[in-house]
Design an enzyme around this catalytic site. Sequence first.
Site, mmCIF file in Angstrom:
data_model
loop_
_atom_site.group_PDB
_atom_site.id
_atom_site.type_symbol
_atom_site.label_atom_id
_atom_site.label_comp_id
_atom_site.label_asym_id
_atom_site.label_seq_id
_atom_site.Cartn_x
_atom_site.Cartn_y
_atom_site.Cartn_z
ATOM 1 N N GLU A 277 -44.023 -1.203 8.974
ATOM 2 C CA GLU A 277 -45.215 -0.679 8.285
ATOM 3 C C GLU A 277 -46.122 0.046 9.270
ATOM 4 O O GLU A 277 -46.704 1.082 8.949
ATOM 5 C CB GLU A 277 -45.992 -1.800 7.589
ATOM 6 N N TRP A 280 -44.641 3.357 9.644
ATOM 7 C CA TRP A 280 -44.969 4.258 8.514
ATOM 8 C C TRP A 280 -46.313 4.933 8.770
ATOM 9 O O TRP A 280 -46.502 6.116 8.529
ATOM 10 C CB TRP A 280 -45.039 3.485 7.183
ATOM 11 N N TRP A 309 -49.588 20.030 -14.078
ATOM 12 C CA TRP A 309 -50.015 18.682 -14.472
ATOM 13 C C TRP A 309 -50.916 18.776 -15.693
ATOM 14 O O TRP A 309 -51.565 19.801 -15.917
ATOM 15 C CB TRP A 309 -50.768 18.007 -13.314
ATOM 16 N N ASN A 344 -50.626 -3.122 -1.379
ATOM 17 C CA ASN A 344 -49.736 -1.959 -1.289
ATOM 18 C C ASN A 344 -48.818 -1.801 -2.495
ATOM 19 O O ASN A 344 -48.649 -0.706 -3.027
ATOM 20 C CB ASN A 344 -48.908 -2.043 -0.011
ATOM 21 N N TRP A 362 -51.548 14.200 -8.870
ATOM 22 C CA TRP A 362 -51.691 13.121 -7.895
ATOM 23 C C TRP A 362 -52.926 13.313 -7.022
ATOM 24 O O TRP A 362 -53.484 12.354 -6.490
ATOM 25 C CB TRP A 362 -50.428 13.022 -7.019
ATOM 26 N N TRP A 385 -49.596 8.799 -1.764
ATOM 27 C CA TRP A 385 -49.659 9.525 -3.045
ATOM 28 C C TRP A 385 -48.487 10.482 -3.215
ATOM 29 O O TRP A 385 -47.876 10.558 -4.282
ATOM 30 C CB TRP A 385 -51.009 10.250 -3.195
HETATM 31 C C1 LIG Z 1 -50.968 5.516 -3.046
HETATM 32 C C2 LIG Z 1 -51.188 4.842 -1.718
HETATM 33 C C3 LIG Z 1 -52.339 5.109 -0.970
HETATM 34 C C4 LIG Z 1 -52.535 4.492 0.275
HETATM 35 N N1 LIG Z 1 -53.669 4.793 0.999
HETATM 36 C C5 LIG Z 1 -53.845 4.240 2.227
HETATM 37 C C6 LIG Z 1 -54.990 4.566 3.012
HETATM 38 O O1 LIG Z 1 -55.831 5.374 2.634
HETATM 39 N N2 LIG Z 1 -55.132 3.951 4.212
HETATM 40 C C7 LIG Z 1 -54.221 3.052 4.688
HETATM 41 O O2 LIG Z 1 -54.408 2.514 5.785
HETATM 42 N N3 LIG Z 1 -53.096 2.769 3.982
HETATM 43 C C8 LIG Z 1 -52.900 3.320 2.767
HETATM 44 N N4 LIG Z 1 -51.776 3.003 2.055
HETATM 45 C C9 LIG Z 1 -50.739 2.153 2.671
HETATM 46 C C10 LIG Z 1 -50.858 0.652 2.381
HETATM 47 O O3 LIG Z 1 -51.023 0.427 1.007
HETATM 48 C C11 LIG Z 1 -52.007 -0.023 3.136
HETATM 49 O O4 LIG Z 1 -51.968 0.338 4.496
HETATM 50 C C12 LIG Z 1 -51.876 -1.543 3.049
HETATM 51 O O5 LIG Z 1 -51.927 -1.958 1.708
HETATM 52 C C13 LIG Z 1 -52.983 -2.194 3.826
HETATM 53 O O6 LIG Z 1 -52.921 -3.578 3.716
HETATM 54 P P1 LIG Z 1 -52.627 -4.496 4.975
HETATM 55 O O7 LIG Z 1 -53.537 -4.128 6.086
HETATM 56 O O8 LIG Z 1 -52.664 -5.902 4.495
HETATM 57 O O9 LIG Z 1 -51.163 -4.043 5.344
HETATM 58 P P2 LIG Z 1 -49.953 -4.769 6.100
HETATM 59 O O10 LIG Z 1 -48.890 -4.968 5.088
HETATM 60 O O11 LIG Z 1 -50.390 -5.937 6.875
HETATM 61 O O12 LIG Z 1 -49.429 -3.625 7.080
HETATM 62 C C14 LIG Z 1 -49.943 -3.498 8.423
HETATM 63 C C15 LIG Z 1 -50.523 -2.134 8.636
HETATM 64 O O13 LIG Z 1 -49.518 -1.142 8.538
HETATM 65 C C16 LIG Z 1 -50.043 0.041 7.936
HETATM 66 N N5 LIG Z 1 -49.326 0.284 6.681
HETATM 67 C C17 LIG Z 1 -48.807 -0.635 5.844
HETATM 68 N N6 LIG Z 1 -48.154 -0.041 4.834
HETATM 69 C C18 LIG Z 1 -48.268 1.285 5.035
HETATM 70 C C19 LIG Z 1 -47.812 2.432 4.328
HETATM 71 N N7 LIG Z 1 -47.084 2.343 3.209
HETATM 72 N N8 LIG Z 1 -48.141 3.651 4.812
HETATM 73 C C20 LIG Z 1 -48.862 3.785 5.944
HETATM 74 N N9 LIG Z 1 -49.315 2.723 6.656
HETATM 75 C C21 LIG Z 1 -49.023 1.494 6.206
HETATM 76 C C22 LIG Z 1 -51.524 -0.221 7.675
HETATM 77 O O14 LIG Z 1 -52.269 0.270 8.764
HETATM 78 C C23 LIG Z 1 -51.566 -1.739 7.604
HETATM 79 O O15 LIG Z 1 -52.830 -2.285 7.920
HETATM 80 C C24 LIG Z 1 -51.552 3.611 0.789
HETATM 81 C C25 LIG Z 1 -50.391 3.353 0.030
HETATM 82 C C26 LIG Z 1 -50.214 3.958 -1.202
HETATM 83 C C27 LIG Z 1 -48.976 3.667 -1.988
#
Ligand SMILES: Cc1cc2nc3c(=O)[nH]c(=O)nc-3n(C[C@H](O)[C@H](O)[C@H](O)COP(=O)(O)OP(=O)(O)OC[C@H]3O[C@@H](n4cnc5c(N)ncnc54)[C@H](O)[C@@H]3O)c2cc1C
Length: 471
Positions: A277, A280, A309, A344, A362, A385
């Site tokens: 993650e 990512w 859209w 997420n 979107w 997105w």
């Molecule tokens: C439509 C959509 C919009 C999103 N917008 C954002 C946003 O604006 N900012 C944001 O930080 N994340 C975003 N995410 C990614 C992800 O949802 C969040 O990072 C995550 O939910 C944060 O929770 P956590 O810190 O508990 O994550 P954890 O599951 O603990 O993951 C650890 C860290 O990894 C990174 N991460 C995790 N998943 C992703 C992912 N899919 N893409 C990129 N980085 C990731 C984050 O920095 C996160 O804090 C988005 C995902 C989707 C599907």
Amino acid sequence: MAKLVWFRHDLRTLDNPMLSYASHSGQPIYGCYLITTKQWQRQNHSPLRNQYVLNRLCALRQELHDCHIPLIVKSCDDYDHSIDELKALCLKLNIDEVLIGAEYGLWERQRDEKIRTELASQSIQLSSFTSQLLIAPGELVTGKGLPYRVFTPFSKAWKAQLALHDHPPLSAPNQAPININIDEGLDNEELARLADGESRWPVAQQQVLNHLSHFIKNKVSDYQQSRDFPNEPATSRLSAALAHGVFSSAQALYLLKQSYPNQYLDPKSGPGCWLNELIWREFYIQLLAQFDAISQGLTFKSETRAIKWDNNPQALSAWQQGKTGIPIVDAGMRQLNEIGWMHNRVRMICASFLSKNLWLDWREGEKYFMSKLIDGHLASNNGGWQWSASTGTDAAPYFRVFNPVSQSQKFDPKGDYIRRWVSELASLSPAQIHEPSDEVRQKLNYPLAIVNLKQSRKQAIERFAAQTKSD
Ligand SMILES: Cc1cc2nc3c(=O)[nH]c(=O)nc-3n(C[C@H](O)[C@H](O)[C@H](O)COP(=O)(O)OP(=O)(O)OC[C@H]3O[C@@H](n4cnc5c(N)ncnc54)[C@H](O)[C@@H]3O)c2cc1C
């Protein structure tokens, strides 16, 4: 002569390459942060995010003070004004070098280039460091020398490069006390007033690091199995801290590797899955740095730019308010509206629902998320997105339309997440809660579904196939 560290997305004293470089120069160090309220509005930053940053600045000022470094915080509307403000500050403080952590959005890159020119005209150098990422954009390229567009090969290349970044995080700078009397910018009271309330998320660096260690020690082992269940406290909830650089991915990686040396690279293990993650996040930031379309609001895949859209303000508003009549979507949107964060899995479900079932642009969803999220970050938000709408690079295939009801049954089997956020449905059993009958909805004053899931799924697939043209 002195050094000026201009803080942006790297609000920390530990593992901060600019502070480390400055402290080796032997010159006095100043820190500064420029609040650009109008720019934040233009970029749709949420009030919670702004509040988090302002509260974080109060804490950072204290942490820097402990290292004998003053933090000057000034308000200056937007990026254009920040150029003049920074130049004036440099002249006043007799600065010979400004140190920044690179920012990757197009507007930020353009601003930094203008500043570089302006400062050079005064013989002041602007030096840029990699502070948001472990591996800088451009360092990893495909065999053809091009930026990676697909995650899996990117993550392999990223991991293969780790040996070069295998060192303990940088320690905090320690400048000898300097006698500086600066009457510049906002004091703590003014900053706190601007923040308008304390952040509900921890902002002190040590608190955040304790949270990170606790997560790595006690939670990350189960991450792979539990991370998709929105009612479980299974993910780190560190996204706001990472988005603003309260700690670095290098610090997280270092702890992860120390704790799980044999697992952290295996994506099937909890630690390895969590590392994925983080990768990512790095992937999306390197895309932002290398493809201007992302900053310009264009779809990544050019063939999807022809999509027409629907324009349906009522449906958009129902989605925004969490009143679509699809319980898991409403739960997610209400979580977002209430605490500025959404799990997420549910972000993916809500995004798929907006772009596929409702066939709404979107970008409307991206904008709305940004206006509410505490962790809003252009790269990850846009990446999430465009992945969900199938317009991005390495996105979900267009025929993959999440069924929110079966997603809900699978990842919230007892309905506790829905119950928590959609209070009207709190009395329903696990069998009823994911898709209540019309009678039940009426009784509980919960809306009918605003769209037929089966039909809209079919239509979305047909429209996507018909409207996307290859160049
Ligand atoms: C439509 C959509 C919009 C999103 N917008 C954002 C946003 O604006 N900012 C944001 O930080 N994340 C975003 N995410 C990614 C992800 O949802 C969040 O990072 C995550 O939910 C944060 O929770 P956590 O810190 O508990 O994550 P954890 O599951 O603990 O993951 C650890 C860290 O990894 C990174 N991460 C995790 N998943 C992703 C992912 N899919 N893409 C990129 N980085 C990731 C984050 O920095 C996160 O804090 C988005 C995902 C989707 C599907």
